[in-house]
Scaffold this motif. Structure first.
Motif, PDB file in Angstrom:
ATOM      1  N   MET A 150     -20.640  35.380 -37.516  1.00 49.80           N
ATOM      2  CA  MET A 150     -19.762  34.634 -36.629  1.00 49.80           C
ATOM      3  C   MET A 150     -18.876  33.757 -37.496  1.00 49.80           C
ATOM      4  N   GLY A 151     -17.574  33.779 -37.217  1.00 54.50           N
ATOM      5  CA  GLY A 151     -16.657  32.970 -38.007  1.00 54.50           C
ATOM      6  C   GLY A 151     -15.682  32.220 -37.134  1.00 54.50           C
ATOM      7  N   PRO A 152     -16.135  31.188 -36.402  1.00 49.62           N
ATOM      8  CA  PRO A 152     -15.182  30.408 -35.606  1.00 49.62           C
ATOM      9  C   PRO A 152     -14.051  29.902 -36.494  1.00 49.62           C
ATOM     10  N   VAL A 153     -12.815  30.115 -36.062  1.00 49.45           N
ATOM     11  CA  VAL A 153     -11.684  29.893 -36.959  1.00 49.45           C
ATOM     12  C   VAL A 153     -11.006  28.545 -36.788  1.00 49.45           C
ATOM     13  N   ASP A 154     -11.423  27.743 -35.839  1.00 46.34           N
ATOM     14  CA  ASP A 154     -10.574  26.637 -35.416  1.00 46.34           C
ATOM     15  C   ASP A 154     -11.125  25.242 -35.695  1.00 46.34           C
ATOM     16  N   GLY A 155     -11.624  25.031 -36.899  1.00 44.04           N
ATOM     17  CA  GLY A 155     -11.817  23.667 -37.352  1.00 44.04           C
ATOM     18  C   GLY A 155     -10.511  23.138 -37.927  1.00 44.04           C
ATOM     19  N   LEU A 156     -10.439  21.835 -38.118  1.00 42.30           N
ATOM     20  CA  LEU A 156      -9.253  21.228 -38.714  1.00 42.30           C
ATOM     21  C   LEU A 156      -9.684  20.509 -39.987  1.00 42.30           C
ATOM     22  N   ALA A 352     -21.667  31.737 -48.062  1.00 37.54           N
ATOM     23  CA  ALA A 352     -20.282  32.053 -47.697  1.00 37.54           C
ATOM     24  C   ALA A 352     -19.757  31.199 -46.552  1.00 37.54           C
ATOM     25  N   GLY A 353     -20.637  30.573 -45.795  1.00 35.33           N
ATOM     26  CA  GLY A 353     -20.195  29.671 -44.739  1.00 35.33           C
ATOM     27  C   GLY A 353     -19.975  30.316 -43.390  1.00 35.33           C
ATOM     28  N   PHE A 354     -20.560  31.499 -43.145  1.00 31.08           N
ATOM     29  CA  PHE A 354     -20.416  32.164 -41.855  1.00 31.08           C
ATOM     30  C   PHE A 354     -21.646  31.906 -40.992  1.00 31.08           C
ATOM     31  N   LEU A 355     -21.421  31.665 -39.717  1.00 34.59           N
ATOM     32  CA  LEU A 355     -22.539  31.439 -38.816  1.00 34.59           C
ATOM     33  C   LEU A 355     -23.283  32.748 -38.574  1.00 34.59           C
ATOM     34  N   PRO A 356     -24.599  32.695 -38.460  1.00 37.65           N
ATOM     35  CA  PRO A 356     -25.370  33.919 -38.215  1.00 37.65           C
ATOM     36  C   PRO A 356     -25.205  34.410 -36.787  1.00 37.65           C
ATOM     37  N   THR A 357     -25.447  35.697 -36.588  1.00 40.05           N
ATOM     38  CA  THR A 357     -25.417  36.284 -35.250  1.00 40.05           C
ATOM     39  C   THR A 357     -26.816  36.520 -34.706  1.00 40.05           C
ATOM     40  N   VAL A 358     -27.820  36.245 -35.505  1.00 39.80           N
ATOM     41  CA  VAL A 358     -29.214  36.457 -35.117  1.00 39.80           C
ATOM     42  C   VAL A 358     -29.834  35.114 -34.738  1.00 39.80           C
ATOM     43  N   THR A 359     -30.457  35.063 -33.575  1.00 38.09           N
ATOM     44  CA  THR A 359     -30.991  33.809 -33.048  1.00 38.09           C
ATOM     45  C   THR A 359     -31.980  33.164 -34.002  1.00 38.09           C
ATOM     46  N   ALA A 360     -32.900  33.954 -34.555  1.00 38.92           N
ATOM     47  CA  ALA A 360     -33.919  33.384 -35.431  1.00 38.92           C
ATOM     48  C   ALA A 360     -33.307  32.749 -36.667  1.00 38.92           C
ATOM     49  N   VAL A 361     -32.229  33.326 -37.181  1.00 34.19           N
ATOM     50  CA  VAL A 361     -31.572  32.762 -38.358  1.00 34.19           C
ATOM     51  C   VAL A 361     -30.782  31.514 -37.977  1.00 34.19           C
ATOM     52  N   ALA A 362     -30.159  31.544 -36.809  1.00 33.35           N
ATOM     53  CA  ALA A 362     -29.417  30.365 -36.351  1.00 33.35           C
ATOM     54  C   ALA A 362     -30.323  29.157 -36.208  1.00 33.35           C
ATOM     55  N   ASP A 363     -31.595  29.401 -35.935  1.00 32.53           N
ATOM     56  CA  ASP A 363     -32.557  28.305 -35.778  1.00 32.53           C
ATOM     57  C   ASP A 363     -33.259  27.937 -37.075  1.00 32.53           C
ATOM     58  N   ASP A 364     -32.890  28.561 -38.176  1.00 33.98           N
ATOM     59  CA  ASP A 364     -33.542  28.294 -39.460  1.00 33.98           C
ATOM     60  C   ASP A 364     -33.286  26.855 -39.895  1.00 33.98           C
ATOM     61  N   PRO A 365     -34.318  26.117 -40.294  1.00 39.11           N
ATOM     62  CA  PRO A 365     -34.141  24.714 -40.712  1.00 39.11           C
ATOM     63  C   PRO A 365     -33.143  24.539 -41.845  1.00 39.11           C
ATOM     64  N   ALA A 366     -32.997  25.556 -42.686  1.00 41.13           N
ATOM     65  CA  ALA A 366     -32.058  25.439 -43.813  1.00 41.13           C
ATOM     66  C   ALA A 366     -30.631  25.251 -43.326  1.00 41.13           C
ATOM     67  N   LEU A 367     -30.294  25.813 -42.161  1.00 43.99           N
ATOM     68  CA  LEU A 367     -28.933  25.670 -41.648  1.00 43.99           C
ATOM     69  C   LEU A 367     -28.687  24.291 -41.065  1.00 43.99           C
ATOM     70  N   ALA A 377     -21.049  25.205 -35.355  1.00 49.99           N
ATOM     71  CA  ALA A 377     -21.962  25.736 -34.345  1.00 49.99           C
ATOM     72  C   ALA A 377     -21.917  24.897 -33.077  1.00 49.99           C
ATOM     73  N   GLN A 378     -21.848  23.578 -33.229  1.00 53.37           N
ATOM     74  CA  GLN A 378     -21.825  22.701 -32.058  1.00 53.37           C
ATOM     75  C   GLN A 378     -20.543  22.872 -31.249  1.00 53.37           C
ATOM     76  N   VAL A 379     -19.395  22.858 -31.930  1.00 55.36           N
ATOM     77  CA  VAL A 379     -18.128  22.991 -31.209  1.00 55.36           C
ATOM     78  C   VAL A 379     -18.019  24.370 -30.572  1.00 55.36           C
ATOM     79  N   ALA A 380     -18.481  25.405 -31.279  1.00 60.50           N
ATOM     80  CA  ALA A 380     -18.447  26.756 -30.716  1.00 60.50           C
ATOM     81  C   ALA A 380     -19.304  26.842 -29.464  1.00 60.50           C
TER      82      ALA A 380
END
Length: 430
Positions: A150-156, A352-367, A377-380
């Motif tokens: 996942m690569g949300p494109v719209d941060g400033l 690389a700075g891309f958000l994961p698409t897998v739920t278990a990885v998105a919940d990884d404490p390292a992130l 992730a929050q704004v998305a």
């Protein structure tokens, strides 16, 4: 095959055709007996950490087994669509291709439905992916891809030193368009070679950075019906004019007409620009281009039109797809599974700075320890939306871009260009 190095081919347009040039490594199939397949992605062409990561995965996969030999095929980002379509029409597509999820509707007719592959893996394979990511790789009720990142494109992004010199608080600056204009004016007042804002507009792909501004003006363009209804609404026309007049009337940065991706990257990396819109991965690219910027870059949301409004963020992802002409779809599927495994998802996020698409990885404490990823992730989650879902998206972007060019060059007013763009889009959608 255990000692096989990765091979990368560069595919470039030449005299109306295509040419593939082998860059490195031994011939991937060679005499090993392994079945050779090609993997095409613009990520392989990246000169920094992202390219190293993706090329490394090709080599690691080849070294891990003896049955399949992957050859990486790098393509330039701004030519990737033309190259892929030409290959498809010529009957020689890659076996696996990375496609922006916004383009899934456009390419679905040329790709294999992956429903049977999903089913063969069992329900746990489908369910491991975040629902929103699954939606982005679907079209007409079928899966045509597997979401890799996942690569949300719209941060400033903003340069903390520039904003401090101008007396600009980044969070106050994004309360509304009026507040953002005031911040740009304060930066502009610094004079010299300082640019308040950089925005790319050299090719139609840059129109993808428009959609979130429309969203922040309550002019959502996520579907064909919304494109028809909202692009020519008063808020839609005002959005087009605002994005144009920041440069034509107010002179808050170099004209986007002359700014492609490389110029955009280098302009912000030069350290004299206040703001630049970009995705979560751009921090690494900015710092790769200028290590002195480490620790001097912040990121916030895009401003909504009115204070208290929504700050939009496009939900974008990369889909791994298998063209209908693939020489070995089963081998292609194995490489797709390799690239979307949990460990690759985590590595892609952290390096690389891309958000994961897998739920278990998105919940990884390292992130959770990565503030920038957590912000995206929050704004998305709160304000994320898809790019316009239409098979005519490439044509839509071309039409809007042509009118934006006309307005930036002063050939027509922004309002005239906006109305001409939406009339052309309405006609293109049929």
């Amino acid at each position: 095959m255990k000692n096989m190095r990765g091979t990368t081919r560069v595919v470039v347009p030449v005299l109306g055709g295509l040419m593939a040039v082998a860059l490195a490594g031994c011939a991937a199939g060679g005499d090993s007996g392994a079945n050779e397949i090609t993997f095409q992605s613009w990520r392989l062409a990246d000169p920094g950490a992202i390219g190293q990561l993706h090329n490394g995965w090709v080599a690691d996969f080849n070294a891990s087994q003896d049955e399949i030999a992957v050859v990486g095929e790098e393509v330039p980002f701004d030519k990737k669509g033309d190259i892929l379509l030409n290959q498809i029409l010529a009957g020689s597509p890659p076996d696996v291709v990375a496609v922006a999820t916004a383009d899934v509707p456009q390419y679905a007719e040329y790709m294999l439905s992956l429903d049977d592959y999903y089913a063969a893996e069992g329900p746990e394979f489908e369910e491991r992916f975040i629902p929103g990511a699954r939606d982005l790789v679907s079209w007409d009720g079928s899966y045509y891809g597997v979401p890799m990142e996942m690569g949300p494109v719209d941060g400033l992004y903003y340069n903390t030193e520039i904003l401090e010199r101008a007396g600009v608080d980044p969070e106050e600056a994004v309360r509304s368009w009026d507040a953002f204009s005031a911040a740009l004016a304060a930066i502009d007042a610094l004079g010299g070679d300082v640019n308040p804002l950089v925005m790319a507009g050299k090719d139609p792909s840059r129109i993808d950075y428009f959609w979130a501004w429309y969203y922040g003006a309550e002019a959502q363009l996520g579907s064909e019906d919304e494109l028809r209804q909202n692009m020519c609404s008063p808020n839609g026309v005002e959005t087009f004019a605002y994005l144009t007049e920041n440069f034509t009337e107010r002179g808050y940065g170099p004209s986007p007409v002359d700014i492609g991706f490389e110029e955009y990257l280098n302009t912000f990396a030069a350290g004299n620009t206040g703001f630049a819109q970009g995705g979560a991965w751009m921090y690494n690219l900015f710092v790769d281009a200028s290590p002195d910027l480490e620790g001097k870059i912040g990121v916030t949301s895009l401003p909504p039109r009115e204070e208290g409004g929504r700050s939009g963020m496009v939900l974008d992802a990369v889909a791994l797809m298998i063209p209908k002409g693939s020489s070995d779809p089963d081998a292609a599927w194995e490489y797709i599974k390799y690239l979307t495994a949990d460990e690759k998802q985590l590595q892609n996020a952290l390096e690389a700075g891309f958000l994961p698409t897998v739920t278990a990885v998105a919940d990884d404490p390292a992130l959770a320890e990565q503030d920038r990823l957590a912000f995206y992730a929050q704004v998305a989650a709160e304000n994320g939306f898809p790019r316009p879902r239409t098979a005519a998206l490439a044509e839509v972007k071309q039409l809007v871009w042509e009118q934006w060019q006309s307005a930036l060059l002063g050939q027509v007013s922004p309002e005239q260009a906006a109305k001409a763009a939406c009339a052309a889009v309405d006609s293109a959608l049929g």
